[in-house]
Scaffold this motif. Structure first.
Motif, PDB file in Angstrom:
ATOM      1  N   TYR A 142       0.731  -1.011   0.405  1.00  0.00           N
ATOM      2  CA  TYR A 142      -0.069   0.120  -0.013  1.00  0.00           C
ATOM      3  C   TYR A 142       1.029   1.335   0.524  1.00  0.00           C
ATOM      4  O   TYR A 142       2.246   1.423   0.413  1.00  0.00           O
ATOM      5  N   ASP A 143      -0.019   2.749  -0.054  1.00  0.00           N
ATOM      6  CA  ASP A 143       1.069   3.931  -0.152  1.00  0.00           C
ATOM      7  C   ASP A 143       0.248   4.228   0.481  1.00  0.00           C
ATOM      8  O   ASP A 143      -0.261   3.866   1.968  1.00  0.00           O
ATOM      9  N   SER A 144       0.521   5.555   0.711  1.00  0.00           N
ATOM     10  CA  SER A 144       0.358   6.247   2.309  1.00  0.00           C
ATOM     11  C   SER A 144      -0.753   6.391   2.934  1.00  0.00           C
ATOM     12  O   SER A 144      -0.643   7.044   3.636  1.00  0.00           O
ATOM     13  N   GLU A 145      -1.732   6.117   1.260  1.00  0.00           N
ATOM     14  CA  GLU A 145      -3.152   6.512   1.739  1.00  0.00           C
ATOM     15  C   GLU A 145      -4.327   5.936   1.834  1.00  0.00           C
ATOM     16  O   GLU A 145      -4.925   5.722   1.856  1.00  0.00           O
ATOM     17  N   GLN A 146      -3.020   4.535   1.609  1.00  0.00           N
ATOM     18  CA  GLN A 146      -3.427   3.549   2.262  1.00  0.00           C
ATOM     19  C   GLN A 146      -4.409   2.891   1.058  1.00  0.00           C
ATOM     20  O   GLN A 146      -5.321   2.001   0.908  1.00  0.00           O
ATOM     21  N   LYS A 147      -3.314   3.499  -0.178  1.00  0.00           N
ATOM     22  CA  LYS A 147      -4.269   2.915  -1.560  1.00  0.00           C
ATOM     23  C   LYS A 147      -3.391   1.561  -2.120  1.00  0.00           C
ATOM     24  O   LYS A 147      -2.554   1.726  -1.734  1.00  0.00           O
ATOM     25  N   PRO A 148      -4.034   0.331  -2.432  1.00  0.00           N
ATOM     26  CA  PRO A 148      -3.322  -0.632  -2.683  1.00  0.00           C
ATOM     27  C   PRO A 148      -2.645   0.303  -4.321  1.00  0.00           C
ATOM     28  O   PRO A 148      -3.056   0.629  -5.069  1.00  0.00           O
ATOM     29  N   ILE A 149      -1.169  -0.587  -4.101  1.00  0.00           N
ATOM     30  CA  ILE A 149       0.231  -0.221  -4.914  1.00  0.00           C
ATOM     31  C   ILE A 149      -0.124  -1.171  -6.403  1.00  0.00           C
ATOM     32  O   ILE A 149       0.331  -0.758  -7.803  1.00  0.00           O
ATOM     33  N   TYR A 150       0.027  -2.341  -6.247  1.00  0.00           N
ATOM     34  CA  TYR A 150      -0.197  -3.325  -6.701  1.00  0.00           C
ATOM     35  C   TYR A 150      -1.782  -3.750  -6.930  1.00  0.00           C
ATOM     36  O   TYR A 150      -2.525  -4.563  -6.538  1.00  0.00           O
ATOM     37  N   LYS A 151      -2.719  -3.398  -8.375  1.00  0.00           N
ATOM     38  CA  LYS A 151      -3.567  -3.121  -8.602  1.00  0.00           C
ATOM     39  C   LYS A 151      -4.402  -4.896  -9.092  1.00  0.00           C
ATOM     40  O   LYS A 151      -5.449  -5.137  -8.508  1.00  0.00           O
ATOM     41  N   GLU A 152      -3.398  -5.488  -9.461  1.00  0.00           N
ATOM     42  CA  GLU A 152      -3.211  -7.133  -9.198  1.00  0.00           C
ATOM     43  C   GLU A 152      -3.786  -7.850  -8.168  1.00  0.00           C
ATOM     44  O   GLU A 152      -3.985  -8.987  -7.565  1.00  0.00           O
ATOM     45  N   CYS A 153      -3.079  -7.110  -6.959  1.00  0.00           N
ATOM     46  CA  CYS A 153      -3.280  -7.747  -5.933  1.00  0.00           C
ATOM     47  C   CYS A 153      -4.954  -7.429  -4.512  1.00  0.00           C
ATOM     48  O   CYS A 153      -4.518  -6.076  -4.524  1.00  0.00           O
TER      49      CYS A 153
END
Length: 411
Positions: A185-196
């Motif tokens: 995840y990034d610092s805003e709690q958004k997934p870094i890998y869309k596939e995961c």
């Protein structure tokens, strides 16, 4: 308040073997915790804004019941919805003024689900079931006429006889399991890998300076059309996660990393792999309950002192397991900061005690600190009365991704 300080203590986490688990933000149990706590926070904010007090509620009996999904490469759907069973007791009125309890609860649940499972279609794939009650032997307990019906605002007492525990600092292994889930995840709690997906589990077993790590993460099937793409995704994650872990560990540590199942080239069908629709095993029937997952810090440390108290969804004004749990964390962190030693804290409150004057305080340390310094910290912490505001305004107990849970402790 009886304060007992034990020095030169031996702690299991400092021995040659240690086991730590982390259930990610999309794990069914973490989802249940998060929904319950978000509802409590949103309801408390509503009450404070409208009435100036937090009304009685305990919404900690949330159960998330899995749906039924069709799992196939590149083409999936949730055929039967995930059911969120909203359960517990909650005040429905104040002074005759009706409170939109169902709307608040659904809004809170949706708010957490949107963060925890961004691939889930909340309008189509989730069904909310309301089973809240106002049942009580005291008819005004959950339908108060005025603040006079809220005795905790006259004298704040423990609602139960119970014990809570806390430990500081986090060990290297405990930090690592949080950081590994946070890696996704990034610092805003958004997934870094869309596939995961988000139903990630991390298990770490440390044997002296070697750590055996298993990470299970789901692949989102709309981004994966065949078995080859599945292995490409896991290979990419393995390579980048391995380097991430290497950078986090001191040079004297070594590790082994495993992801999902061991590669088996005979596997062809998506249903035989960790591949999902909405990012959680809730897709296909798994279920989550409050209190079966991580502790307040966001981990399951097998060799730590613990309490069975589940803080999520409990009343933030007077519930022992919730309020004193936060107090215990504060004490353990401040004592550790002061003496730079391993610290364990145990607080025991009896039903009817002054909540901020528990019957027993036990402090265990790994060295020989000055007892007077520790007692000064305890007394300072227990003079504070901002715990309810901290729980509500800072939302400190709402589960977050591993890179954000107790962020100050995992830097």
């Amino acid at each position: 308040m009886n304060i007992q300080i034990e020095t030169d203590s031996t702690f299991l986490v400092e021995q040659d073997i240690e086991v730590v688990e982390r259930k990610g933000i999309g794990h069914p149990d973490t989802v249940a915790d998060g929904i319950a706590e978000t509802i409590s926070v949103e309801y408390s904010k509503y009450c404070l804004e409208k009435y100036g007090v937090v009304l009685h509620h305990n919404v900690d009996k949330v159960c998330v019941l899995g749906g039924l999904a069709r799992i196939d490469w590149g083409s999936t759907e949730i055929m039967e919805p995930i059911r969120v069973f909203l359960n517990g007791r909650i005040s429905e009125s104040f002074g005759g003024d009706k409170i939109p309890v169902n709307d608040i609860c659904v809004s809170g649940a949706r708010k957490f689900l949107a963060k925890a499972l961004p691939n889930l279609d909340l309008d189509k794939d989730v069904k909310f079931i309301h089973e809240h009650t106002t049942y009580s032997k005291n008819p005004k307990w959950f339908n108060p006429e005025s603040i006079a019906d809220l005795p905790e605002y006259k004298k704040l007492c423990a609602n139960d006889t119970s014990a809570v525990a806390s430990s500081s600092p986090l060990t290297l292994t405990e930090k690592l399991v949080l950081q590994i889930e946070g890696f996704f995840y990034d610092s805003e709690q958004k997934p870094i890998y869309k596939e995961c997906g988000q139903d990630i589990k991390v298990m770490a077993i440390r044997r002296k300076h070697f750590i055996d790590i298993r990470v299970c993460f789901p692949v989102i099937l709309k981004y994966c059309t065949n078995i080859h793409e599945y292995w490409e995704i896991t290979d990419k994650v393995y390579s980048q996660l391995s380097q991430f872990i290497r950078n986090k560990l001191p040079s004297e540590y070594s590790f082994n990393l495993e992801l999902n199942k061991t590669r088996d080239l005979s596997i062809k069908e998506a249903k035989d792999l960790y591949a999902l629709v909405g990012g959680s095993a809730l897709d296909y029937g798994e279920e989550g309950l409050v209190g079966r997952g991580n502790n307040r810090i966001g981990i399951i440390p097998m060799f730590r002192v613990f309490s069975m108290e589940a803080a999520y969804g409990k009343n933030p004004v007077y519930h022992v397991g919730k309020v004193l749990g936060i107090v215990a964390d504060e004490v353990s962190q401040l004592v550790n900061k002061k003496i730079a030693q391993t610290v364990e804290v145990l607080l025991v409150a009896k039903n009817g005690d002054d909540l901020l004057d528990p019957s027993q305080v036990v402090i265990r340390t790994s060295g020989k600190p000055n007892p007077a310094e520790i007692k000064d910290i305890i007394k300072e912490v227990f003079t504070r009365n901002d715990w309810t505001q901290k729980i509500i305004n800072e939302e400190i107990l709402i589960p977050k991704t591993g890179n954000l849970m107790y962020q100050d402790k995992i830097k």
